[in-house]
Scaffold this active site. Structure first.
Site, PDB file in Angstrom:
ATOM      1  N   GLY A  46      41.091 -67.683  64.690  1.00 37.18           N
ATOM      2  CA  GLY A  46      40.953 -69.134  64.718  1.00 37.18           C
ATOM      3  C   GLY A  46      39.508 -69.534  64.519  1.00 37.18           C
ATOM      4  O   GLY A  46      38.596 -68.755  64.814  1.00 37.18           O
ATOM      5  N   GLN A  51      32.040 -74.612  64.849  1.00 40.53           N
ATOM      6  CA  GLN A  51      31.539 -73.251  64.584  1.00 40.53           C
ATOM      7  C   GLN A  51      30.914 -73.138  63.199  1.00 40.53           C
ATOM      8  O   GLN A  51      30.186 -72.184  62.928  1.00 40.53           O
ATOM      9  CB  GLN A  51      32.670 -72.223  64.719  1.00 40.53           C
ATOM     10  CG  GLN A  51      33.187 -72.091  66.148  1.00 40.53           C
ATOM     11  CD  GLN A  51      34.255 -71.028  66.236  1.00 40.53           C
ATOM     12  OE1 GLN A  51      35.424 -71.302  66.021  1.00 40.53           O
ATOM     13  NE2 GLN A  51      33.850 -69.807  66.520  1.00 40.53           N
ATOM     14  N   CYS A  89      35.291 -64.171  70.116  1.00 39.20           N
ATOM     15  CA  CYS A  89      35.018 -65.415  69.394  1.00 39.20           C
ATOM     16  C   CYS A  89      34.040 -65.110  68.271  1.00 39.20           C
ATOM     17  O   CYS A  89      33.080 -64.356  68.478  1.00 39.20           O
ATOM     18  CB  CYS A  89      34.407 -66.429  70.355  1.00 39.20           C
ATOM     19  SG  CYS A  89      33.951 -67.981  69.575  1.00 39.20           S
ATOM     20  N   LEU A  90      34.271 -65.681  67.104  1.00 39.95           N
ATOM     21  CA  LEU A  90      33.383 -65.436  65.966  1.00 39.95           C
ATOM     22  C   LEU A  90      31.971 -65.946  66.247  1.00 39.95           C
ATOM     23  O   LEU A  90      31.017 -65.500  65.616  1.00 39.95           O
ATOM     24  CB  LEU A  90      33.949 -66.087  64.701  1.00 39.95           C
ATOM     25  CG  LEU A  90      35.288 -65.507  64.216  1.00 39.95           C
ATOM     26  CD1 LEU A  90      35.798 -66.269  63.002  1.00 39.95           C
ATOM     27  CD2 LEU A  90      35.163 -64.021  63.895  1.00 39.95           C
ATOM     28  N   HIS A 131      41.789 -71.631  73.232  1.00 47.24           N
ATOM     29  CA  HIS A 131      40.415 -71.246  72.900  1.00 47.24           C
ATOM     30  C   HIS A 131      39.811 -72.235  71.893  1.00 47.24           C
ATOM     31  O   HIS A 131      38.693 -72.727  72.079  1.00 47.24           O
ATOM     32  CB  HIS A 131      40.445 -69.823  72.331  1.00 47.24           C
ATOM     33  CG  HIS A 131      39.131 -69.293  71.840  1.00 47.24           C
ATOM     34  ND1 HIS A 131      38.536 -68.173  72.392  1.00 47.24           N
ATOM     35  CD2 HIS A 131      38.310 -69.702  70.833  1.00 47.24           C
ATOM     36  CE1 HIS A 131      37.393 -67.949  71.751  1.00 47.24           C
ATOM     37  NE2 HIS A 131      37.235 -68.851  70.799  1.00 47.24           N
ATOM     38  N   GLU A 132      40.567 -72.528  70.835  1.00 48.86           N
ATOM     39  CA  GLU A 132      40.034 -73.392  69.764  1.00 48.86           C
ATOM     40  C   GLU A 132      39.877 -74.830  70.251  1.00 48.86           C
ATOM     41  O   GLU A 132      38.902 -75.504  69.897  1.00 48.86           O
ATOM     42  CB  GLU A 132      40.929 -73.336  68.527  1.00 48.86           C
ATOM     43  CG  GLU A 132      41.075 -71.962  67.894  1.00 48.86           C
ATOM     44  CD  GLU A 132      39.758 -71.245  67.622  1.00 48.86           C
ATOM     45  OE1 GLU A 132      38.749 -71.913  67.367  1.00 48.86           O
ATOM     46  OE2 GLU A 132      39.753 -70.004  67.705  1.00 48.86           O
ATOM     47  N   HIS A 135      36.634 -75.313  71.972  1.00 48.58           N
ATOM     48  CA  HIS A 135      35.479 -75.447  71.077  1.00 48.58           C
ATOM     49  C   HIS A 135      35.204 -76.913  70.747  1.00 48.58           C
ATOM     50  O   HIS A 135      34.050 -77.320  70.582  1.00 48.58           O
ATOM     51  CB  HIS A 135      35.740 -74.719  69.747  1.00 48.58           C
ATOM     52  CG  HIS A 135      35.371 -73.271  69.743  1.00 48.58           C
ATOM     53  ND1 HIS A 135      34.085 -72.833  69.944  1.00 48.58           N
ATOM     54  CD2 HIS A 135      36.112 -72.157  69.518  1.00 48.58           C
ATOM     55  CE1 HIS A 135      34.056 -71.501  69.861  1.00 48.58           C
ATOM     56  NE2 HIS A 135      35.274 -71.061  69.607  1.00 48.58           N
TER      57      HIS A 135
HETATM   58 NI    NI Z   1      35.891 -69.123  69.326  1.00 46.27          NI
END
Ligand code: NI
Length: 157
Positions: A46, A51, A89-90, A131-132, A135
């Site tokens: 995701g 991000q 997480c990226l 999670h997303e 963000h």
């Molecule tokens: Ni993330």
């Protein structure tokens, strides 16, 4: 089609509240395409717009269930159950940690055509949705990690 630069922890933009999207524009369509390209390039599940440096409530997800999910202005309207598992997480490269999340969520959102949708997620999809969505409100999973944040490289060695 373009890969965008992924912002990493420490970048102020990841702590900010994102604005709801009012209308779809060619620029936002391009952003969504780029977000998928960036997600696949980084091998993630995701990606949220902040991000890649855009403070708008847009998320793309692909948890390998055969769907490409786009969530605009998402809002979790139901959650139940509990799952404890590892998460990464990226924006926090090379790390992972244990996080407890609901095991089942229903999220209402708009799709890329600004049509109302609901996505029901269990397991990994439920985790990813939670999670997303966080963000979009300036939060990272590291705030919820139980125990230590761990190194992915250490695990591979
Ligand atoms: Ni993330």
């Amino acid at each position: 089609m373009a890969i965008r630069q992924i912002r990493t922890m420490g970048d102020e933009i990841l702590t900010k509240e994102c604005k709801p999207v009012k209308e779809m524009t060619p620029r936002l369509r391009e952003l969504i395409e780029d977000m998928f390209d960036t997600l696949y390039e980084a091998n993630g599940a995701g990606l949220a717009a902040p991000q890649v440096g855009i403070l708008k409530q847009i998320v793309v997800m692909d948890v390998d269930d055969g769907n490409q999910y786009v969530m605009i202005n998402p809002e979790i309207i139901e959650q139940s159950g509990s799952q404890t598992g590892t998460e990464g997480c990226l924006s926090v490269p090379g790390k992972y940690g244990t996080v407890t999340r609901p095991d089942h969520v229903i999220v209402k959102a708009l799709d890329e055509n600004m049509e109302p949708i609901q996505i029901e997620g269990e397991g990994l999809l439920a985790r990813c949705i939670c999670h997303e969505c966080e963000h979009l409100h300036g939060h990272l999973y590291v705030e919820r990690v139980e125990g230590e944040l761990m190194d992915t490289e250490a695990e591979e060695e």
